[in-house]
Design a protein around this motif. Sequence first.
Motif, PDB file in Angstrom:
ATOM      1  N   ALA A   1      95.479  41.714  23.600  1.00 10.14           N
ATOM      2  CA  ALA A   1      96.715  41.509  24.172  1.00 10.14           C
ATOM      3  C   ALA A   1      96.994  39.723  24.170  1.00 10.14           C
ATOM      4  CB  ALA A   1      96.587  41.644  25.516  1.00 10.14           C
ATOM      5  N   HIS A   2      95.764  39.127  24.314  1.00  5.45           N
ATOM      6  CA  HIS A   2      95.467  37.751  24.169  1.00  5.45           C
ATOM      7  C   HIS A   2      96.340  37.063  22.801  1.00  5.45           C
ATOM      8  CE1 HIS A   2      94.382  33.438  24.802  1.00  5.45           C
ATOM      9  NE2 HIS A   2      93.907  33.356  23.516  1.00  5.45           N
ATOM     10  N   LEU A   3      95.933  37.788  21.487  1.00  8.56           N
ATOM     11  CA  LEU A   3      96.219  37.497  20.498  1.00  8.56           C
ATOM     12  C   LEU A   3      97.800  37.587  20.258  1.00  8.56           C
ATOM     13  CD1 LEU A   3      93.459  38.511  18.113  1.00  8.56           C
ATOM     14  CD2 LEU A   3      94.088  36.259  18.533  1.00  8.56           C
ATOM     15  N   GLY A   4      98.137  39.003  20.703  1.00 10.01           N
ATOM     16  CA  GLY A   4      99.827  39.374  20.820  1.00 10.01           C
ATOM     17  C   GLY A   4     100.426  38.374  21.623  1.00 10.01           C
ATOM     18  N   THR A   5      99.979  37.986  22.517  1.00 10.43           N
ATOM     19  CA  THR A   5     100.750  37.170  23.470  1.00 10.43           C
ATOM     20  C   THR A   5     101.011  35.648  22.818  1.00 10.43           C
ATOM     21  OG1 THR A   5      99.878  38.177  25.579  1.00 10.43           O
ATOM     22  CG2 THR A   5     100.708  35.710  25.828  1.00 10.43           C
TER      23      THR A   5
END
Length: 431
Positions: free
Chosen positions: A42-46
């Motif tokens: 989720a952090h990378l996608g955000t």
Amino acid sequence: MSDNPDAWSFARSRRTLIALSIPAALIGLLSGLLLWGIDQVAHLGTHLVWTSLPGLFGLDGDSPWWIFGVLTLTGALVGLTVWKMPGHGGQDSATVELIAPPQSIRAVPSIIVVILLTLIGGVSLGPESPIIAINTALAVWMVAKLWPAIPTPLTVILTAAGTIGALFGTPVAAALVFTGALAAGAGALWDKLFLPLVAATAGAATSILLGGGIGAVARIAPYTNPQLIDVVSAAVIACLGAAVALVGVFAFRALHPLLRRMPNPFVLSLAGGVILGALGALGGPLTLFKGLEQGAELISMAGTIGVSSLIVIVAIKLAALVVAASFGFRGGRIFPAIFLGIAFGLLANTLVPAIPLGLALASGVLGFTLAVARDGWIALFIAVAIVGDIGVLIVMCIAILPAWLVVARAPEMVIEDPSPSPAPAPAATTT
């Protein structure tokens, strides 16, 4: 979650408790690892969606049009996943408690997809319900293969405890959640809490080692000089916060049944995405996502943000939470409630600067979390944990009493699902 006597009659002897500590610790460890893995993706996608992609087009990820576009697209993708993907994104989070019956292993991929879309897309929901559902489904499947004698209800409890411990970075959170649920019935409470605490400790330790857990959202001056007026101030803030939160609860309970009449989940979530996009464009980046990082940013603005801005932020975030919970998105409501409590506490401190900032923030979080989660223990824990100051605990223990009277007879932010559960997976994959 009701007590299940079969689960506890299975684990009454000391020898059995010791033996079951191994699978309990393993469940907690795996729960923490899975939570960390989803958080990392989720952090990378955000970063990709909100920083890298806008830069490629010469745009600003904080611009109203980008916010509107991303949330609209997120609504469409969530709706498409719930409509077409096997498992349909799991159960509607608005219709189940935090700790729910296990779902089929077949539903896990779709639940992972929808929670990643929710977290990356900036939807005002937290990860707690879906990640517990994912971990529970996988744990029930795994335990049935490796330790078939362990009752499924016990596996559900251990997985929920491990995941809650990982989410908050401490087994205390899980102990408080389960104290009320496990106190009823025969048997000593601490016999029942032993294995959940093993799982929660393993989950919390895993989360802490990997840099997880909520922790205090910002450095705040400690509350060191209690005054009688502070008790009154805390009670008023907590009660008003709970009352404001109940406005959202009533709106949710009126809106959700109406929207269930929509024939297609794609249309439902797409419409929700458009509304969330409009709200996000109006409220700005602070009103997006689950809210912990945004809450810390908001606290850093103390003294520089005006009353009208804080009122708008509270109104938009509460509306976004109601829309996200009503339009078929998957996610928990506790983390957005924490942000709302922070914003409301900051509003109280801005209106009356004589109220200590930490006390105001803790009181706001107490009121909103109590109304949304409807659990006094977890509300007290979060209120103290968010400000990182045990000094406010005594005042919070008093403030929660009138706040509980505000919420005690009000409806909860969950709706019983009248429709049948999704079809179970084939016999070869069920437990």
